[in-house]
Write a protein that holds these residues in place. Structure first.
Motif, mmCIF file in Angstrom:
data_model
loop_
_atom_site.group_PDB
_atom_site.id
_atom_site.type_symbol
_atom_site.label_atom_id
_atom_site.label_comp_id
_atom_site.label_asym_id
_atom_site.label_seq_id
_atom_site.Cartn_x
_atom_site.Cartn_y
_atom_site.Cartn_z
ATOM 1 N N HIS A 113 -13.487 19.396 -27.836
ATOM 2 C CA HIS A 113 -12.849 21.224 -27.878
ATOM 3 C C HIS A 113 -12.251 21.209 -28.927
ATOM 4 C CE1 HIS A 113 -11.187 24.756 -26.281
ATOM 5 N NE2 HIS A 113 -12.147 24.609 -25.694
ATOM 6 N N ARG A 114 -12.366 22.584 -29.392
ATOM 7 C CA ARG A 114 -11.572 22.858 -30.626
ATOM 8 C C ARG A 114 -10.152 22.714 -30.574
ATOM 9 N NH1 ARG A 114 -13.209 25.378 -35.097
ATOM 10 N NH2 ARG A 114 -11.524 26.781 -36.326
ATOM 11 N N ASP A 115 -9.713 22.701 -29.489
ATOM 12 C CA ASP A 115 -8.205 22.313 -29.400
ATOM 13 C C ASP A 115 -7.780 20.797 -29.503
ATOM 14 O OD1 ASP A 115 -8.694 21.466 -26.810
ATOM 15 O OD2 ASP A 115 -7.587 23.054 -25.878
ATOM 16 N N GLY A 116 -8.837 20.084 -29.603
ATOM 17 C CA GLY A 116 -8.809 18.743 -29.838
ATOM 18 C C GLY A 116 -8.237 17.910 -28.517
ATOM 19 N N THR A 117 -7.912 18.683 -27.219
ATOM 20 C CA THR A 117 -7.461 17.906 -25.876
ATOM 21 C C THR A 117 -8.574 17.255 -25.057
ATOM 22 O OG1 THR A 117 -7.410 19.974 -24.697
ATOM 23 C CG2 THR A 117 -5.517 19.445 -26.290
ATOM 24 N N ALA A 118 -9.937 17.702 -25.008
ATOM 25 C CA ALA A 118 -10.837 17.374 -24.217
ATOM 26 C C ALA A 118 -12.303 17.343 -24.862
ATOM 27 C CB ALA A 118 -10.754 18.323 -22.930
ATOM 28 N N TYR A 119 -13.281 16.325 -24.318
ATOM 29 C CA TYR A 119 -14.498 16.269 -24.682
ATOM 30 C C TYR A 119 -15.202 17.204 -23.719
ATOM 31 C CZ TYR A 119 -13.362 12.559 -27.520
ATOM 32 O OH TYR A 119 -13.114 11.832 -28.582
ATOM 33 N N GLU A 120 -16.174 18.128 -24.172
ATOM 34 C CA GLU A 120 -17.132 18.699 -23.116
ATOM 35 C C GLU A 120 -18.339 18.061 -23.115
ATOM 36 O OE1 GLU A 120 -17.046 22.761 -24.593
ATOM 37 O OE2 GLU A 120 -15.105 23.146 -23.943
ATOM 38 N N ILE A 121 -18.936 17.643 -22.279
ATOM 39 C CA ILE A 121 -20.172 16.788 -21.922
ATOM 40 C C ILE A 121 -21.104 17.401 -21.195
ATOM 41 C CG2 ILE A 121 -21.127 14.645 -21.452
ATOM 42 C CD1 ILE A 121 -19.182 14.446 -23.913
ATOM 43 N N GLU A 122 -22.509 17.745 -21.593
ATOM 44 C CA GLU A 122 -23.768 18.102 -20.655
ATOM 45 C C GLU A 122 -24.818 17.295 -20.955
ATOM 46 O OE1 GLU A 122 -24.252 22.328 -21.117
ATOM 47 O OE2 GLU A 122 -22.221 22.868 -21.051
ATOM 48 N N PHE A 123 -25.174 16.931 -19.895
ATOM 49 C CA PHE A 123 -26.872 16.088 -19.760
ATOM 50 C C PHE A 123 -27.617 16.531 -18.896
ATOM 51 C CE2 PHE A 123 -23.665 13.343 -17.945
ATOM 52 C CZ PHE A 123 -24.377 12.861 -16.868
ATOM 53 N N THR A 124 -28.808 16.403 -18.922
ATOM 54 C CA THR A 124 -29.961 16.760 -18.076
ATOM 55 C C THR A 124 -30.498 15.164 -17.638
ATOM 56 O OG1 THR A 124 -31.495 17.153 -19.414
ATOM 57 C CG2 THR A 124 -30.187 19.138 -18.559
ATOM 58 N N THR A 125 -31.075 15.020 -16.525
ATOM 59 C CA THR A 125 -32.237 14.232 -16.135
ATOM 60 C C THR A 125 -33.599 14.874 -15.669
ATOM 61 O OG1 THR A 125 -31.394 14.054 -13.679
ATOM 62 C CG2 THR A 125 -30.009 12.734 -15.289
#
Length: 314
Positions: A113-125
């Motif tokens: 994330h732009r503020d550097g505090t968290a990762y944004e993860i999305e995936f599909t199966t």
């Protein structure tokens, strides 16, 4: 007398001619002065225009530098973020929490994330969509959301009672009976229709009484403020993590392949890992694929018995 008059006339003519010449000279001088002033004004205008142009360019460059200076700190903060958790760590944690193998997932978004505090993860199966937010500092699972749908999952045996159908649905969903509340449970025209909820989700199942096939299922799960290392309902951990198990990884693979009647060389992929529930190791999970069919086995860690098995065609 005539000569005197003529002389007078000539004198007057001379005076008139002189005045006219003087006026002409003055006019020329005035015009010249006007031209000179005009030239000076024009020159001044040109100088002013040039100065204005230079000033405008200088102002634009200053504004550009100022904007860049304003933006730089935020970008620098992201680039220099002292994240102890890497992007790959975050992706692995999300997959483990969801109980999904990397080979079965397609990541549609994975970024800091732009503020550097968290990762944004999305995936599909093949059956679902998963979204995660994971702390870049601690690896804590901040939020997650699942939308999963599937059908025609073979369980290998008939279901002769409502209690058996409920147990089958809970096992397939990875939900403990103690955490589930059934809001619908009935048999209608040979099909068990089940619906239950947990603290984080809603689950619906249709199961054939005659064949035990899970005809359809749907999950809607949301959660937050749980650790990425384990799930409030279920989770997985790599097979290389130490667990107190009498059955080894290779033995678990052999049990599953033998039951399915498939040689390891005929599989597209073959993965084995420990599935955890309520922060404790629960079973070996063996997943393998043959052409467009996936097999999933849960093997008891101590005696090697098959706790559950699923066959799903994509």
């Amino acid at each position: 007398m005539k000569q005197k008059n003529c002389a007078t006339l000539l004198f007057l003519l001379f005076l008139l001619t002189g005045c006219s010449a003087a006026e002409s000279t003055d006019t020329v001088q005035e015009e010249a002065a006007s031209v000179s002033v005009a030239q000076e004004e024009a020159s001044g205008s040109n100088a002013t225009l040039e100065d204005v142009t230079k000033e405008a360019i200088a102002t634009e460059e200053a504004d550009s530098d100022s904007t860049a200076a304003e933006e730089a700190p935020e970008d620098a903060a992201v680039e220099s973020a002292s994240a102890e958790v890497t992007l790959e760590d975050a992706k692995t944690a999300a997959l483990a929490h969801a109980g999904i193998e990397a080979s079965a997932a397609t990541f549609t978004e994975a970024r800091l994330h732009r503020d550097g505090t968290a990762y944004e993860i999305e995936f599909t199966t093949a059956t679902g969509k998963y979204e995660y937010e994971i702390s870049a500092e601690s690896g804590e699972l901040l939020e997650y959301e699942w939308e999963v749908q599937g059908k025609n999952v073979s369980t290998g045996s008939a279901v002769d009672s409502l209690a058996s159908a409920k147990a089958l649905a809970l096992t397939h969903a990875g939900v403990e009976d103690s955490t589930a509340s059934f809001v619908q449970e009935k048999l209608d025209d040979g099909i068990y229709e089940l619906e239950f909820t947990t603290a984080n989700g809603k689950y619906e199942y249709e199961i054939s009484r005659e064949t035990g096939v899970i005809l359809e299922y749907e999950w809607e799960v949301q959660g937050s403020s749980a650790t990425a290392a384990s799930s409030t309902e279920s989770g997985t951990v790599g097979a290389d993590q130490a667990v107190d198990a009498a059955i080894t990884v290779d033995q678990a693979k052999s049990i599953a392949l033998e039951d399915a009647g498939i040689a390891s060389g005929d599989t597209k992929y073959l993965h084995t890992y420990v599935e955890w529930r309520h922060d404790a190791p629960y079973a070996w999970c063996v997943r393998f694929g043959v052409r467009d069919t996936e097999y999933v086995y849960l093997i008891d860690l101590d005696d090697g018995s098959i706790l559950a098995q699923y066959v799903e065609s994509h």
